[in-house]
Structure formats: C-alpha cells, structure tokens
Scaffold this motif. Structure first.
Motif, PDB file in Angstrom:
ATOM      1  N   ASP A 158       0.840  -1.210   0.000  1.00 62.68           N
ATOM      2  CA  ASP A 158       0.000   0.000   0.000  1.00 62.68           C
ATOM      3  C   ASP A 158       0.871   1.255   0.000  1.00 62.68           C
ATOM      4  OD1 ASP A 158      -2.299  -1.487   0.209  1.00 62.68           O
ATOM      5  OD2 ASP A 158      -2.833  -0.818   2.228  1.00 62.68           O
ATOM      6  N   LEU A 159       0.369   2.288  -0.639  1.00 63.05           N
ATOM      7  CA  LEU A 159       0.986   3.607  -0.498  1.00 63.05           C
ATOM      8  C   LEU A 159       0.405   4.284   0.736  1.00 63.05           C
ATOM      9  CD1 LEU A 159       0.914   4.836  -4.212  1.00 63.05           C
ATOM     10  CD2 LEU A 159       2.829   3.811  -2.945  1.00 63.05           C
ATOM     11  N   GLY A 210     -12.898   5.423  -2.041  1.00 66.20           N
ATOM     12  CA  GLY A 210     -11.480   5.724  -2.241  1.00 66.20           C
ATOM     13  C   GLY A 210     -10.596   4.497  -2.339  1.00 66.20           C
ATOM     14  N   GLY A 211     -11.184   3.305  -2.116  1.00 62.65           N
ATOM     15  CA  GLY A 211     -10.375   2.092  -2.153  1.00 62.65           C
ATOM     16  C   GLY A 211      -9.318   2.069  -1.062  1.00 62.65           C
ATOM     17  N   VAL A 212      -9.656   2.680   0.095  1.00 61.78           N
ATOM     18  CA  VAL A 212      -8.689   2.808   1.188  1.00 61.78           C
ATOM     19  C   VAL A 212      -8.707   1.547   2.063  1.00 61.78           C
ATOM     20  CG1 VAL A 212      -8.344   4.059   3.358  1.00 61.78           C
ATOM     21  CG2 VAL A 212      -8.691   5.325   1.237  1.00 61.78           C
ATOM     22  N   PRO A 279      -3.932   0.643  -2.030  1.00 56.58           N
ATOM     23  CA  PRO A 279      -3.108   0.069  -3.101  1.00 56.58           C
ATOM     24  C   PRO A 279      -2.857   1.117  -4.186  1.00 56.58           C
ATOM     25  CG  PRO A 279      -5.372  -0.739  -3.236  1.00 56.58           C
ATOM     26  CD  PRO A 279      -5.254   0.026  -1.961  1.00 56.58           C
ATOM     27  N   GLU A 280      -1.777   0.929  -4.941  1.00 60.23           N
ATOM     28  CA  GLU A 280      -1.432   1.901  -5.989  1.00 60.23           C
ATOM     29  C   GLU A 280      -2.570   2.122  -6.965  1.00 60.23           C
ATOM     30  OE1 GLU A 280       3.022   0.731  -6.647  1.00 60.23           O
ATOM     31  OE2 GLU A 280       2.536   2.395  -7.998  1.00 60.23           O
ATOM     32  N   ARG A 302       5.363   4.010   1.970  1.00 61.48           N
ATOM     33  CA  ARG A 302       4.800   2.734   1.552  1.00 61.48           C
ATOM     34  C   ARG A 302       4.758   1.756   2.731  1.00 61.48           C
ATOM     35  NH1 ARG A 302       4.198   0.148  -3.512  1.00 61.48           N
ATOM     36  NH2 ARG A 302       5.195   1.806  -4.689  1.00 61.48           N
ATOM     37  N   ILE A 303       3.735   0.929   2.742  1.00 57.28           N
ATOM     38  CA  ILE A 303       3.637  -0.148   3.730  1.00 57.28           C
ATOM     39  C   ILE A 303       4.519  -1.312   3.271  1.00 57.28           C
ATOM     40  CG2 ILE A 303       2.079  -1.860   4.764  1.00 57.28           C
ATOM     41  CD1 ILE A 303       1.588   0.941   5.858  1.00 57.28           C
ATOM     42  N   VAL A 304       5.326  -1.827   4.194  1.00 54.57           N
ATOM     43  CA  VAL A 304       6.254  -2.923   3.882  1.00 54.57           C
ATOM     44  C   VAL A 304       6.088  -4.036   4.912  1.00 54.57           C
ATOM     45  CG1 VAL A 304       7.967  -1.383   2.824  1.00 54.57           C
ATOM     46  CG2 VAL A 304       8.081  -1.856   5.285  1.00 54.57           C
ATOM     47  N   ALA A 305       6.706  -5.180   4.648  1.00 53.80           N
ATOM     48  CA  ALA A 305       6.720  -6.246   5.651  1.00 53.80           C
ATOM     49  C   ALA A 305       7.562  -5.765   6.832  1.00 53.80           C
ATOM     50  CB  ALA A 305       7.305  -7.511   5.045  1.00 53.80           C
TER      51      ALA A 305
END
Ligand SMILES: [Mg+2]
Length: 329
Positions: A158-159, A210-212, A279-280, A302-305
C-alpha cells in the motif's frame, strides 16, 4: 504527573475488558468504537478530553476557539473512520477562576462547531473542577457498516497518504511557548494549534469510494499514529523525508526555532490530518476525491513487511516507531 505511556494504559484497560456483545464490531483500539445497528448501519463512538495546562493554555487560547477545538478533535475521530458525526455530549469542568464571559464564549465556539457539522448536543454535565478547566466530549456518528475504515486493514505494498501539511500545529504551539505569538507570517501555524479543522468530508468520500485499506487521524504525530496502523495491521512502514508535506511558513519558523523540521512534523502532535493507506491502483481516485473535498492528498511512503516505522532521510534509515508527541506541558 506520572510518566506512564498512554498506549500502555490503554492496553492494560482493554485487557481487563471481558464482555464482547455480538453487536460490538470494534471496541477499544481504534479512532472510534463501532456498534452494529439496523439497516446495514453502525454507530461510531469516541471521546476526548482537554485539560487546562496539559492540552491548552487559556493565556493564549481564546475561549471561542477552545470550544471549537474540543468539539472538532472528537469530530475528527468520526471522520477518521469515514463516518458522519451526529450527536455530542459535553462534560464541562469549570475552575474557580473561569469567568462567565469565558464560559459563554467557550460554549458559543463548541456549539458553532456542532452546527457546522449538522450535529446536536444531546446532554452532558457541568461540574466544579478545582484549579483547572476541563472539557470532556463524547461524539456519536453513523455510517454504513461495509464502508468503515479501520486501522487494521493496511497491506504490504500500500501507499501511505496524508491529507495536508504536517507539523503546523506543533510549531504553532512552540511559537506560543516561546512568546513569538504576534507575527503575521505565522498566522496559519497559530491557527493550526488553536483551531484545527477535522477532515470529515474527505474521510467520508475516501471510505465510500477511495479504495482505502486503513485510515486514522493524526493526533499524536505521524510517527506514533502510523505505528498504530502498523501494529494493528501486522505490517511495517517506510516514510520518505523529502515527501513529507511542509508549509513554507513552517520551514521558516522551524529554522528560527532551531528545530529539525522533518522531526517536528513527524513527532509533533495535533495535526488532525488523515493518514490512510491504499493500493497503488487507488491513487487516481484518491486524487480526484481530494479535489472534490477541497482537501489535499500527498503520498509520502509505503507499507512494507515488518513492524517498524522507518524514516528515509539523506540516504539513511532511522526507526521512528512510536516517537510521536505525548501531551505534557
Ligand atoms: Mg484518532
């Protein structure tokens, strides 16, 4: 005052809560509690208190704006789930030195904020509160159950977006503390501290279309609030320092105060902007919605592991997880 961390206390209280009725969808642990009702709708519940000498100083906080702020910081939590605020309860603690004039303006401001959001004050209490003025506000909102944006929905990839400049309120507070409180060029910074604007319209539109994946409001600084999203979602985050939105007047004031601007922006509290992840593929609709709401949407990471909030600055990365501000004058 004890040196406890607010989130540890909240976790301890939540751990002692045993009953979970079937209509309680979300209890302690998000911007609002979420309770199912008829017709595919939910009620949203939130409460927040402002205490003299801790959250405000009447020496520089005009009572009208203080009343507005007490309402708006709660309204912000409803917007952070994507909801529509409807009702408010107010417990007003008046100190021995509160004048009738001050109390009257306080109520004028409080009620004006409710009217702006088409809300109604439905009850409360007025007490003598000893040495310090106090306002404890509870707000109830409403929305469709299938549109609620929780903190726990962030996904790797995700951004990360915010809805406007960060750090203005913390900087405004710092200017008041230093006695630099009468400079026209800093008026937007004073205003951010005295009279924050909840992003209700943006929150509602983002939740509806918004697809949030995850959303909350920024009350304790992005470093802490994003850490809440990460913890609830089981993910990590990376913030790019160069992409943090900073106002020109903020940069000017931070330099004058000799405070590193990015640190102040990420750790300072009370922005009451929204932070959300998506998501982008949602980026274009997010930009369109922001324009429609008369708001901004700035992508800054950005969301990361993982489980940390990392800040990338000058080629280096730094762990800023839960490094935000805790109210303590
Ligand atoms: Mg909140």
């Amino acid at each position: 005052m004890g040196h406890w961390a607010e989130r540890n206390i909240i976790e301890a209280i939540a751990g002692r809560q045993r009953r979970t009725p079937s209509d309680l969808i979300q209890g302690i642990g998000d911007d609002c509690a979420v309770v199912r009702k008829a017709g595919g709708l939910v009620d949203l519940w939130t409460t927040d208190a402002l205490v003299e000498g801790v959250h405000f100083d009447p020496a520089w906080h005009p009572p009208y704006l203080l009343g507005r702020k007490a309402a708006n910081v709660n309204i912000s939590d409803i917007g952070a789930m994507g909801g529509r605020p409807r009702f408010a309860l107010l417990a007003l603690g008046l100190s021995g030195t509160t004048s009738d004039d001050f109390a009257g303006k306080l109520m004028d401001g409080f009620l004006a904020a409710l009217v702006e959001h088409d809300m109604v004050l439905i009850g409360g209490d007025t007490v003598y509160s000893g040495e310090r003025l106090m306002l404890s506000v509870t707000v109830c909102g409403e929305m469709a159950e299938n549109e609620v944006c929780y903190r726990s929905g962030a996904q790797v990839g995700d951004l990360i977006w915010v809805s406007g400049f960060l750090g203005n309120a913390a900087c405004g507070l710092e200017l008041y503390r230093c006695g630099k409180d009468k400079e026209d060029r800093y008026s937007s910074l004073y205003c951010a501290h005295l009279d924050p604007q909840p992003q209700v319209r943006l929150g509602r539109l983002l939740a509806a279309r918004g697809g949030v994946h995850a959303m909350m409001d920024i009350s304790d600084g992005l470093a802490t609030d994003l850490a809440h999203i990460c913890k609830a979602s089981g993910v990590g985050a990376v913030i790019v320092a160069d992409d943090v939105p900073l106002a020109d007047e903020f940069l000017h004031a931070a330099a004058m105060l000799r405070i590193p601007p990015v640190q102040l922006a990420l750790q300072g509290g009370e922005d009451y902007q929204l932070v959300f992840t998506a998501p982008e593929s949602s980026s274009q609709s997010i930009r369109i919605i922001a324009r429609e709401a008369g708001a901004s949407a700035i992508c800054l990471g950005r969301i990361v592991a993982g489980q940390s909030v990392l800040l990338y600055q000058n080629g280096k990365s730094q762990d800023i997880t839960f490094q935000g501000y805790e109210h303590r004058f």
